[in-house]
Design a protein around this motif. Structure first.
Motif, PDB file in Angstrom:
ATOM      1  N   ASP A  72       4.011  14.605  -3.316  1.00 46.73           N
ATOM      2  CA  ASP A  72       4.649  14.976  -2.051  1.00 46.73           C
ATOM      3  C   ASP A  72       3.921  14.288  -0.903  1.00 46.73           C
ATOM      4  O   ASP A  72       4.518  13.820   0.062  1.00 46.73           O
ATOM      5  CB  ASP A  72       4.549  16.490  -1.828  1.00 46.73           C
ATOM      6  CG  ASP A  72       5.110  17.277  -2.998  1.00 46.73           C
ATOM      7  OD1 ASP A  72       6.249  16.979  -3.412  1.00 46.73           O
ATOM      8  OD2 ASP A  72       4.400  18.173  -3.509  1.00 46.73           O
ATOM      9  N   GLU A  73       2.576  14.290  -1.026  1.00 50.35           N
ATOM     10  CA  GLU A  73       1.753  13.721   0.040  1.00 50.35           C
ATOM     11  C   GLU A  73       0.743  12.764  -0.574  1.00 50.35           C
ATOM     12  O   GLU A  73       0.412  12.865  -1.761  1.00 50.35           O
ATOM     13  CB  GLU A  73       1.025  14.832   0.801  1.00 50.35           C
ATOM     14  CG  GLU A  73       1.996  15.891   1.313  1.00 50.35           C
ATOM     15  CD  GLU A  73       1.577  16.544   2.603  1.00 50.35           C
ATOM     16  OE1 GLU A  73       0.389  16.471   2.954  1.00 50.35           O
ATOM     17  OE2 GLU A  73       2.454  17.131   3.258  1.00 50.35           O
ATOM     18  N   VAL A  74       0.248  11.855   0.233  1.00 49.90           N
ATOM     19  CA  VAL A  74      -0.714  10.892  -0.282  1.00 49.90           C
ATOM     20  C   VAL A  74      -1.828  10.668   0.737  1.00 49.90           C
ATOM     21  O   VAL A  74      -1.610  10.757   1.952  1.00 49.90           O
ATOM     22  CB  VAL A  74       0.020   9.574  -0.679  1.00 49.90           C
ATOM     23  CG1 VAL A  74       0.522   8.826   0.536  1.00 49.90           C
ATOM     24  CG2 VAL A  74      -0.854   8.687  -1.542  1.00 49.90           C
ATOM     25  N   ILE A  75      -3.031  10.467   0.194  1.00 53.56           N
ATOM     26  CA  ILE A  75      -4.190  10.150   1.019  1.00 53.56           C
ATOM     27  C   ILE A  75      -4.644   8.750   0.613  1.00 53.56           C
ATOM     28  O   ILE A  75      -4.957   8.523  -0.562  1.00 53.56           O
ATOM     29  CB  ILE A  75      -5.329  11.158   0.756  1.00 53.56           C
ATOM     30  CG1 ILE A  75      -4.914  12.549   1.239  1.00 53.56           C
ATOM     31  CG2 ILE A  75      -6.635  10.715   1.411  1.00 53.56           C
ATOM     32  CD1 ILE A  75      -5.827  13.655   0.738  1.00 53.56           C
ATOM     33  N   ILE A  96      -7.602   5.789   5.467  1.00 59.09           N
ATOM     34  CA  ILE A  96      -6.672   4.805   6.029  1.00 59.09           C
ATOM     35  C   ILE A  96      -5.465   5.543   6.602  1.00 59.09           C
ATOM     36  O   ILE A  96      -5.047   5.291   7.727  1.00 59.09           O
ATOM     37  CB  ILE A  96      -6.207   3.791   4.951  1.00 59.09           C
ATOM     38  CG1 ILE A  96      -7.405   3.155   4.230  1.00 59.09           C
ATOM     39  CG2 ILE A  96      -5.274   2.744   5.560  1.00 59.09           C
ATOM     40  CD1 ILE A  96      -8.245   2.218   5.034  1.00 59.09           C
ATOM     41  N   ALA A  97      -4.917   6.447   5.831  1.00 63.57           N
ATOM     42  CA  ALA A  97      -3.759   7.225   6.288  1.00 63.57           C
ATOM     43  C   ALA A  97      -3.579   8.410   5.364  1.00 63.57           C
ATOM     44  O   ALA A  97      -4.012   8.384   4.213  1.00 63.57           O
ATOM     45  CB  ALA A  97      -2.494   6.361   6.269  1.00 63.57           C
ATOM     46  N   SER A  98      -2.908   9.452   5.861  1.00 64.54           N
ATOM     47  CA  SER A  98      -2.555  10.570   4.985  1.00 64.54           C
ATOM     48  C   SER A  98      -1.312  11.246   5.521  1.00 64.54           C
ATOM     49  O   SER A  98      -1.044  11.209   6.729  1.00 64.54           O
ATOM     50  CB  SER A  98      -3.703  11.574   4.880  1.00 64.54           C
ATOM     51  OG  SER A  98      -3.857  12.276   6.086  1.00 64.54           O
ATOM     52  N   GLU A 139      -1.368  -2.446   2.710  1.00 60.66           N
ATOM     53  CA  GLU A 139      -2.104  -3.670   3.061  1.00 60.66           C
ATOM     54  C   GLU A 139      -3.452  -3.324   3.671  1.00 60.66           C
ATOM     55  O   GLU A 139      -4.455  -3.969   3.400  1.00 60.66           O
ATOM     56  CB  GLU A 139      -1.276  -4.518   4.038  1.00 60.66           C
ATOM     57  CG  GLU A 139      -0.149  -5.238   3.336  1.00 60.66           C
ATOM     58  CD  GLU A 139       0.725  -6.057   4.270  1.00 60.66           C
ATOM     59  OE1 GLU A 139       1.663  -6.684   3.775  1.00 60.66           O
ATOM     60  OE2 GLU A 139       0.475  -6.048   5.509  1.00 60.66           O
ATOM     61  N   LYS A 140      -3.461  -2.270   4.473  1.00 59.63           N
ATOM     62  CA  LYS A 140      -4.736  -1.841   5.069  1.00 59.63           C
ATOM     63  C   LYS A 140      -5.692  -1.311   4.005  1.00 59.63           C
ATOM     64  O   LYS A 140      -6.902  -1.416   4.139  1.00 59.63           O
ATOM     65  CB  LYS A 140      -4.492  -0.721   6.097  1.00 59.63           C
ATOM     66  CG  LYS A 140      -3.975  -1.213   7.422  1.00 59.63           C
ATOM     67  CD  LYS A 140      -4.130  -0.085   8.449  1.00 59.63           C
ATOM     68  CE  LYS A 140      -3.000  -0.112   9.461  1.00 59.63           C
ATOM     69  NZ  LYS A 140      -2.874   1.168  10.179  1.00 59.63           N
ATOM     70  N   THR A 141      -5.131  -0.704   2.965  1.00 59.40           N
ATOM     71  CA  THR A 141      -5.967  -0.087   1.933  1.00 59.40           C
ATOM     72  C   THR A 141      -6.484  -1.108   0.927  1.00 59.40           C
ATOM     73  O   THR A 141      -7.654  -1.071   0.538  1.00 59.40           O
ATOM     74  CB  THR A 141      -5.173   1.009   1.180  1.00 59.40           C
ATOM     75  OG1 THR A 141      -4.538   1.849   2.144  1.00 59.40           O
ATOM     76  CG2 THR A 141      -6.085   1.856   0.302  1.00 59.40           C
ATOM     77  N   TYR A 142      -5.608  -2.022   0.518  1.00 58.51           N
ATOM     78  CA  TYR A 142      -5.955  -2.944  -0.582  1.00 58.51           C
ATOM     79  C   TYR A 142      -6.118  -4.391  -0.117  1.00 58.51           C
ATOM     80  O   TYR A 142      -6.527  -5.247  -0.890  1.00 58.51           O
ATOM     81  CB  TYR A 142      -4.869  -2.912  -1.656  1.00 58.51           C
ATOM     82  CG  TYR A 142      -4.905  -1.669  -2.513  1.00 58.51           C
ATOM     83  CD1 TYR A 142      -5.567  -1.652  -3.734  1.00 58.51           C
ATOM     84  CD2 TYR A 142      -4.281  -0.491  -2.090  1.00 58.51           C
ATOM     85  CE1 TYR A 142      -5.606  -0.511  -4.516  1.00 58.51           C
ATOM     86  CE2 TYR A 142      -4.316   0.653  -2.865  1.00 58.51           C
ATOM     87  CZ  TYR A 142      -4.987   0.636  -4.076  1.00 58.51           C
ATOM     88  OH  TYR A 142      -5.021   1.772  -4.845  1.00 58.51           O
ATOM     89  N   GLY A 143      -5.752  -4.703   1.122  1.00 56.72           N
ATOM     90  CA  GLY A 143      -5.704  -6.097   1.561  1.00 56.72           C
ATOM     91  C   GLY A 143      -4.299  -6.631   1.347  1.00 56.72           C
ATOM     92  O   GLY A 143      -3.595  -6.197   0.428  1.00 56.72           O
ATOM     93  N   SER A 144      -3.870  -7.558   2.208  1.00 54.30           N
ATOM     94  CA  SER A 144      -2.453  -7.938   2.195  1.00 54.30           C
ATOM     95  C   SER A 144      -2.070  -8.686   0.926  1.00 54.30           C
ATOM     96  O   SER A 144      -0.969  -8.512   0.404  1.00 54.30           O
ATOM     97  CB  SER A 144      -2.107  -8.770   3.425  1.00 54.30           C
ATOM     98  OG  SER A 144      -2.971  -9.857   3.519  1.00 54.30           O
ATOM     99  N   GLU A 145      -2.978  -9.479   0.375  1.00 56.91           N
ATOM    100  CA  GLU A 145      -2.622 -10.239  -0.828  1.00 56.91           C
ATOM    101  C   GLU A 145      -2.345  -9.319  -2.011  1.00 56.91           C
ATOM    102  O   GLU A 145      -1.345  -9.462  -2.708  1.00 56.91           O
ATOM    103  CB  GLU A 145      -3.763 -11.182  -1.214  1.00 56.91           C
ATOM    104  CG  GLU A 145      -3.437 -12.631  -0.927  1.00 56.91           C
ATOM    105  CD  GLU A 145      -4.627 -13.514  -1.231  1.00 56.91           C
ATOM    106  OE1 GLU A 145      -4.980 -13.597  -2.419  1.00 56.91           O
ATOM    107  OE2 GLU A 145      -5.209 -14.071  -0.291  1.00 56.91           O
ATOM    108  N   ILE A 146      -3.251  -8.385  -2.210  1.00 54.12           N
ATOM    109  CA  ILE A 146      -3.097  -7.469  -3.341  1.00 54.12           C
ATOM    110  C   ILE A 146      -1.843  -6.617  -3.156  1.00 54.12           C
ATOM    111  O   ILE A 146      -1.072  -6.414  -4.092  1.00 54.12           O
ATOM    112  CB  ILE A 146      -4.363  -6.597  -3.518  1.00 54.12           C
ATOM    113  CG1 ILE A 146      -5.535  -7.495  -3.914  1.00 54.12           C
ATOM    114  CG2 ILE A 146      -4.154  -5.503  -4.566  1.00 54.12           C
ATOM    115  CD1 ILE A 146      -6.874  -6.797  -3.995  1.00 54.12           C
ATOM    116  N   ALA A 147      -1.615  -6.163  -1.933  1.00 45.74           N
ATOM    117  CA  ALA A 147      -0.435  -5.343  -1.678  1.00 45.74           C
ATOM    118  C   ALA A 147       0.850  -6.133  -1.970  1.00 45.74           C
ATOM    119  O   ALA A 147       1.797  -5.595  -2.554  1.00 45.74           O
ATOM    120  CB  ALA A 147      -0.446  -4.837  -0.237  1.00 45.74           C
TER     121      ALA A 147
END
Ligand code: ADP
Ligand code: MG
Length: 249
Positions: free
Chosen positions: A204-207, A214-216, A229-237
């Motif tokens: 339902d929700e994610v952290i 980064i966001a929740s 992209e903020k969490t993993y970097g844009s390439e990986i995302a």
């Protein structure tokens, strides 16, 4: 139902920052995923919430109270690699352990505790495994036994660290369906999770974490390409998207 609130949690191991200035609120009655790359501090966040590790700063509240006053309301299923499975104990015995916080000092578990434990084993569909040694169980069955132990603890919250690691798809389905059922019955469930294909289906929700928050929030608003992209970097995302990971937007 009470929320868990994290205020300014920072953790360092031997001077190396693992988590910095985390502020967040976990919604009660939801299934929440904690997601982020390896070493992002996911397990550290869980242990920090439970006050199992030394923190540099931070306060954790259960409702309006410090969480330590209400620790028995929160069950913890730790990562499997941290558990000694050679310990000689049968399945029912593990579940009975969950009732201990409710026993008075020097009181031993009796009929009532064993009955409760048996009911909890039934709830997770493992009644016939009651007398087995835990070393005989599959990884998926073991996770269900730990969920039964959490139920025997009569916890309102169940926190699980990577419950699906090394578990086959069929067992994973059984476990997530069980956790969704418990959520529907009013429990609050938090899962450290790394398979990004399942996030929109499971939670339902994610952290989103990477050494800090980064966001929740609700998956639809939070599990976005931008945040990933903020969490993993844009390439990986981007690679994830090509690989079929279904971000919310
Ligand atoms: P995750 O669960 O997201 O993979 P962890 O919370 O386990 O990440 O770890 C976050 C960081 O802290 C990692 O860099 C890890 O190596 C480090 N770390 C975790 N536990 C310890 C410990 N007991 N001692 C030293 N460093 C640790
Ligand atoms: Mg971890």
């Amino acid at each position: 139902m009470k929320t868990i609130r994290v205020e300014n949690l920072s953790v360092a191991y031997r001077g190396k920052i693992a988590l910095q200035h985390v502020n967040l609120e976990l919604s009660a009655g939801k299934l929440t995923g904690i997601v982020g790359p390896n070493g992002a501090g996911k397990s550290t966040l869980m242990k920090g919430i439970l006050q199992l590790i030394k923190t540099q700063s931070g306060k954790i509240f259960y409702g309006e109270e410090p969480i330590n006053n209400q620790r028995q309301k929160i069950a913890y299923v730790e990562q499997r690699q941290d558990i000694d499975l050679s310990f000689p104990i049968d399945v029912l015995g593990v579940v009975v352990f969950g009732t201990y916080p409710h026993l008075k000092i020097f009181q031993r578990p009796g009929k009532q505790e064993k009955k409760l434990a048996a009911e909890c084993l039934e709830k997770v569909g493992l009644s016939e495994f009651s007398d087995r040694q835990i070393s005989e169980l599959s990884g998926g069955q073991l996770q269900r036994v730990f969920i039964a132990r959490a139920l025997a603890q009569q916890a309102e919250w169940i926190l699980l660290d990577e419950p699906f690691a090394g578990i086959d798809a069929t067992s994973e389905k059984i476990i997530i369906d069980l956790l969704k059922e418990l959520r529907d019955e009013g429990k609050s469930i938090v899962i450290v999770h790394h398979d990004l294909h399942k996030v929109t289906d499971y939670f339902d929700e994610v952290i989103l974490l990477n050494k800090g928050l980064i966001a929740s929030g609700p998956v639809a608003q939070t599990y976005t390409t931008k945040n990933m992209e903020k969490t993993y970097g844009s390439e990986i995302a981007q690679t994830m998207r090509v690989g079929g990971v279904d971000f919310a937007t």
